[in-house]
Design a protein around this motif. Structure first.
Motif, PDB file in Angstrom:
ATOM      1  N   SER A 431      -5.898  82.105  29.284  1.00  0.00           N
ATOM      2  CA  SER A 431      -4.671  81.525  29.581  1.00  0.00           C
ATOM      3  C   SER A 431      -3.818  82.442  30.201  1.00  0.00           C
ATOM      4  N   ALA A 432      -3.560  83.719  29.756  1.00  0.00           N
ATOM      5  CA  ALA A 432      -2.759  84.576  30.319  1.00  0.00           C
ATOM      6  C   ALA A 432      -2.977  84.941  31.745  1.00  0.00           C
ATOM      7  N   TYR A 433      -3.897  84.701  32.305  1.00  0.00           N
ATOM      8  CA  TYR A 433      -4.312  85.150  33.670  1.00  0.00           C
ATOM      9  C   TYR A 433      -4.156  83.694  34.494  1.00  0.00           C
ATOM     10  N   MET A 434      -3.965  82.598  34.115  1.00  0.00           N
ATOM     11  CA  MET A 434      -4.141  81.180  34.645  1.00  0.00           C
ATOM     12  C   MET A 434      -2.862  80.743  35.601  1.00  0.00           C
ATOM     13  N   ALA A 435      -3.062  80.261  36.518  1.00  0.00           N
ATOM     14  CA  ALA A 435      -1.683  79.745  37.422  1.00  0.00           C
ATOM     15  C   ALA A 435      -1.411  78.642  36.675  1.00  0.00           C
ATOM     16  N   PRO A 436      -0.188  78.312  36.717  1.00  0.00           N
ATOM     17  CA  PRO A 436       0.431  77.094  36.317  1.00  0.00           C
ATOM     18  C   PRO A 436      -0.184  75.759  36.783  1.00  0.00           C
ATOM     19  N   GLU A 437      -0.880  75.594  38.134  1.00  0.00           N
ATOM     20  CA  GLU A 437      -1.303  74.459  38.471  1.00  0.00           C
ATOM     21  C   GLU A 437      -2.810  74.145  37.868  1.00  0.00           C
ATOM     22  N   ALA A 438      -3.560  75.158  37.278  1.00  0.00           N
ATOM     23  CA  ALA A 438      -4.693  75.231  36.864  1.00  0.00           C
ATOM     24  C   ALA A 438      -4.655  74.388  35.639  1.00  0.00           C
ATOM     25  N   PHE A 439      -3.514  74.732  34.835  1.00  0.00           N
ATOM     26  CA  PHE A 439      -3.536  73.730  33.650  1.00  0.00           C
ATOM     27  C   PHE A 439      -3.450  72.135  33.853  1.00  0.00           C
ATOM     28  N   ARG A 440      -3.139  71.666  35.347  1.00  0.00           N
ATOM     29  CA  ARG A 440      -3.253  70.641  35.518  1.00  0.00           C
ATOM     30  C   ARG A 440      -4.374  70.192  36.256  1.00  0.00           C
ATOM     31  N   GLY A 441      -5.582  70.906  36.101  1.00  0.00           N
ATOM     32  CA  GLY A 441      -6.662  70.657  36.759  1.00  0.00           C
ATOM     33  C   GLY A 441      -6.760  71.195  38.506  1.00  0.00           C
ATOM     34  N   ASP A 442      -5.714  71.589  38.986  1.00  0.00           N
ATOM     35  CA  ASP A 442      -5.742  71.794  40.245  1.00  0.00           C
ATOM     36  C   ASP A 442      -6.323  73.216  40.584  1.00  0.00           C
ATOM     37  N   ILE A 443      -7.512  73.365  40.916  1.00  0.00           N
ATOM     38  CA  ILE A 443      -8.225  74.671  41.013  1.00  0.00           C
ATOM     39  C   ILE A 443      -8.433  75.064  42.517  1.00  0.00           C
ATOM     40  N   SER A 444      -7.924  76.054  42.968  1.00  0.00           N
ATOM     41  CA  SER A 444      -8.279  76.743  44.383  1.00  0.00           C
ATOM     42  C   SER A 444      -8.436  78.127  44.351  1.00  0.00           C
ATOM     43  N   VAL A 445      -8.596  78.703  45.536  1.00  0.00           N
ATOM     44  CA  VAL A 445      -8.658  80.257  45.598  1.00  0.00           C
ATOM     45  C   VAL A 445      -7.375  80.737  45.199  1.00  0.00           C
ATOM     46  N   LYS A 446      -6.204  80.235  45.485  1.00  0.00           N
ATOM     47  CA  LYS A 446      -4.763  80.777  44.977  1.00  0.00           C
ATOM     48  C   LYS A 446      -4.860  80.869  43.432  1.00  0.00           C
ATOM     49  N   ILE A 456      -2.884  93.590  38.468  1.00  0.00           N
ATOM     50  CA  ILE A 456      -1.997  94.445  39.108  1.00  0.00           C
ATOM     51  C   ILE A 456      -0.816  95.011  38.064  1.00  0.00           C
ATOM     52  N   LEU A 457      -0.315  94.090  37.201  1.00  0.00           N
ATOM     53  CA  LEU A 457       0.683  94.322  36.191  1.00  0.00           C
ATOM     54  C   LEU A 457      -0.159  95.062  35.378  1.00  0.00           C
ATOM     55  N   GLU A 458      -1.345  94.966  34.724  1.00  0.00           N
ATOM     56  CA  GLU A 458      -1.978  95.731  33.847  1.00  0.00           C
ATOM     57  C   GLU A 458      -2.166  97.000  34.331  1.00  0.00           C
ATOM     58  N   LEU A 459      -2.524  97.257  35.703  1.00  0.00           N
ATOM     59  CA  LEU A 459      -2.719  98.525  36.254  1.00  0.00           C
ATOM     60  C   LEU A 459      -1.456  99.459  36.156  1.00  0.00           C
ATOM     61  N   LEU A 460      -0.297  98.737  36.702  1.00  0.00           N
ATOM     62  CA  LEU A 460       1.027  99.518  36.569  1.00  0.00           C
ATOM     63  C   LEU A 460       1.680  99.828  35.125  1.00  0.00           C
ATOM     64  N   THR A 461       1.315  98.876  34.141  1.00  0.00           N
ATOM     65  CA  THR A 461       2.031  98.970  32.878  1.00  0.00           C
ATOM     66  C   THR A 461       0.927  99.459  31.871  1.00  0.00           C
ATOM     67  N   GLY A 462      -0.179  99.348  32.035  1.00  0.00           N
ATOM     68  CA  GLY A 462      -1.304  99.533  31.050  1.00  0.00           C
ATOM     69  C   GLY A 462      -1.144  98.706  29.780  1.00  0.00           C
ATOM     70  N   LEU A 463      -0.624  97.645  29.850  1.00  0.00           N
ATOM     71  CA  LEU A 463      -0.180  96.898  28.904  1.00  0.00           C
ATOM     72  C   LEU A 463      -1.307  95.575  28.603  1.00  0.00           C
ATOM     73  N   PRO A 464      -1.662  95.327  27.700  1.00  0.00           N
ATOM     74  CA  PRO A 464      -2.619  94.073  27.689  1.00  0.00           C
ATOM     75  C   PRO A 464      -2.007  92.712  28.280  1.00  0.00           C
ATOM     76  N   SER A 465      -2.742  91.679  28.624  1.00  0.00           N
ATOM     77  CA  SER A 465      -2.528  90.439  29.328  1.00  0.00           C
ATOM     78  C   SER A 465      -1.717  89.909  28.307  1.00  0.00           C
ATOM     79  N   TYR A 466      -1.914  89.759  27.141  1.00  0.00           N
ATOM     80  CA  TYR A 466      -1.066  89.128  25.959  1.00  0.00           C
ATOM     81  C   TYR A 466      -1.117  89.808  24.749  1.00  0.00           C
ATOM     82  N   ASP A 467       0.049  89.549  24.101  1.00  0.00           N
ATOM     83  CA  ASP A 467       0.277  90.259  22.867  1.00  0.00           C
ATOM     84  C   ASP A 467       1.421  89.647  22.174  1.00  0.00           C
ATOM     85  N   GLU A 468       1.118  88.993  21.110  1.00  0.00           N
ATOM     86  CA  GLU A 468       2.145  88.089  20.299  1.00  0.00           C
ATOM     87  C   GLU A 468       3.234  88.802  19.578  1.00  0.00           C
ATOM     88  N   GLU A 469       3.093  90.305  19.371  1.00  0.00           N
ATOM     89  CA  GLU A 469       4.172  90.999  18.710  1.00  0.00           C
ATOM     90  C   GLU A 469       5.111  91.459  19.835  1.00  0.00           C
TER      91      GLU A 469
END
Length: 536
Positions: A431-446, A456-469
């Protein structure tokens, strides 16, 4: 035998017929500890039958019978346990032990444990809880059990390169000699010299759903999968490996972690990955063998999809498929082994690995983008990966990125690469990597563009894609809601970033995660990315 109570709090004798929900806390706690060591609770949960099976009946032994829990259910339990610092077996007992009009018994649990060959848990129940005798087993199984027992008694930590829900391949370390017996060392050496047949077995006679054996071998009954799954595999050009060979070179699919002398690299929703060695042309070659969960409803499609895609879609930045196996009780996919693990693990410096410097990170990002672009453009009808994430970007010995895990890839319609390709009511991926439209069932190359923006944000920050804390649990929210300068988010472990390159990559990530209509294709993203990192 320690005293136990029934559901009314009265003292009661505990027998095989007793319901598992009445297991006393001390027994639940110890079993949970035992089954947490090799994530055995996942194996048990994945084997629990659903109706028409009822507790008290024998556990089905075939590959195909209705399962009560899906891989998604198992993943939800794993996430809950990680969040609440609980052990999976305890949560499983709470759910399974109290479900249904007829509740599962200790005998049902023992049967599942035996079927999964989790003998330490079986012996604990029969000896410590029921005050009985250890169950008999063959010598090889007993030796493997003793190996795990010694490791547990030495109180050594289980290998933690396993990322829930992903096939996160860890860095191979030399196994400490103190953990290996002479027998195990000798057997490993012998197994690693298994030669690959020059003429691998081929799938034959699909109508009978059997495999034609190699010369001198009897025909092996094919697992009862849909025969349509096998259509075209023989003409794919991908070698078929005998299950018996894969079993041998993975030490009988040893679930001991690498640090304990086993072969297990990781596990995910679709199965478990093992390290193996084979000799090709007289040279040693390491491979990663993914044994698929035969009870998972989508395993047939994943099996066929990966072979079809990777036999046709070959690129330097896509994970190579070495072969497959479908002549045994479990279907397997064999990949080139990626010695530097996943990008996710390397960014987290898992297993004490050195941090990636910023120039290497930009090269890895560019290579991953090239792999995705090839997937989208190598044929007229583009393919959507649907699960782009750092855990699925694997790194070889030279840190060249290879996009992997193609089980969710779907073939799109003809036309432009920006159009919507798939409409689906079921959304997969992370889910942390999923485009908003994907949750509506709209799947495309975008959708892949959006996911790559998170990478890209992970490469820049070194942070995990999801962190509850952290504030802004998902990484995109965390970055967008940050009140400071973007440069303050850069991972200092990567060294002194070029400020212009970092700033432009932040902007590109924001563009990748923009509204679908304004979001670029990966072809455009790669062009922009390359011009940014090569501008100096």
């Amino acid at each position: 035998m320690q005293a136990v109570t029934d559901g009314n709090g009265n003292n009661a004798a505990f027998t095989m017929a007793s319901e598992v929900r009445f297991l006393p806390p001390w027994a639940k706690s110890q079993l949970a500890h035992i089954l947490e060591v090799t994530h055995g609770w996942r194996e048990i949960m994945g084997r629990v039958p659903s109706m028409p099976w009822v507790p008290g009946e024998p556990i089905p032994e075939g590959l195909h019978y209705p399962r009560k829990y899906t891989s998604d259910d198992i993943q939800l339990v794993a996430e809950e346990c990680a969040r609440d610092r609980r052990e999976g077996f305890e949560v499983l007992l709470e759910e399974w032990g109290t479900s249904g009009r007829k509740r599962p018994t200790l005998q049902d649990l023992v049967n599942l444990l035996e079927q999964a060959k989790l003998y330490r848990a079986v012996d604990y129940l029969t000896v410590k809880v029921l005050n009985g005798e250890p169950q008999s087993r063959d010598q090889s199984e007993g030796e493997l059990f003793d190996e795990l027992e010694r490791a547990i008694q030495n109180d050594q930590r289980v290998h933690q390169d396993i990322v829930h829900g992903t096939f996160s391949v860890g860095v191979v370390k030399d196994t400490p000699d103190s953990l290996l017996t002479d027998r195990l060392s000798e057997r490993s050496a012998d197994d690693s010299r298994m030669q690959v047949n020059e003429e691998p077995t081929r799938v034959m006679d699909l109508s009978r759903n059997v495999l034609a054996a190699s010369p001198g071998r009897e025909e092996i009954q094919q697992p009862r999968f849909n025969a349509e799954v096998l259509e075209g595999l023989d003409s794919s050009g991908v070698p078929h490996f005998r299950y018996s060979m894969l079993k041998q070179i993975t030490q009988n699919f040893s679930d001991l972690p690498l640090d304990y002398g086993g072969n297990k690299l990781g596990e995910g929703a679709f199965g478990v990955v093992y390290l193996a060695k084979m000799y090709v042309g007289g040279k040693e070659k390491k491979v990663a063998v993914k044994k698929l969960n035969s009870g998972e409803a989508r395993v047939e499609q994943q099996f066929k999809t990966e072979i079809e895609i990777l036999s046709r879609c070959i690129h330097e930045n896509l994970l190579p498929l070495e072969g497959y196996s479908c002549d045994g009780p479990d279907w397997c996919l064999v990949y080139t082994y990626m010695s530097n693990g996943s990008l996710q693990d390397r960014l987290a410096c898992l297993s004490g690995t050195e941090p990636l410097d910023w120039t290497m990170r930009t090269r890895i990002g560019e290579g991953a983008a090239r792999g995705i672009v090839h997937l989208h453009t190598f044929q007229e009808r583009p393919l959507v990966h649907r699960d782009i994430k750092s855990a699925n970007i694997l790194l070889d010995d030279k840190l060249v990125p290879k996009v992997g895990d193609f089980g969710l890839v779907r073939l799109g319609g003809s036309g432009t690469h920006t159009r919507t390709l798939i409409k689906t009511t079921t959304v997969f991926g992370t889910s942390a990597y999923m485009a908003p439209e994907a949750f509506r069932g709209d799947i495309s190359v975008k959708m892949d563009t959006f996911s790559f923006g998170i990478v890209i944000l992970e490469l820049l920050t070194g942070l995990p894609s999801y962190d509850e804390e952290r504030e802004g649990c998902d990484l995109l929210s965390h970055v967008l809601e940050s009140e400071g300068e973007k440069s303050e988010l850069l991972d200092v472990r990567a060294g002194s970033w070029d400020p212009d390159i970092a700033s432009q990559l932040f902007d590109l990530a924001e563009l990748c995660t923009d509204d679908k209509r304004r979001r670029p294709t990966m072809v455009q993203v790669l062009e922009n990315y390359s011009s940014i990192v090569h501008s100096q």
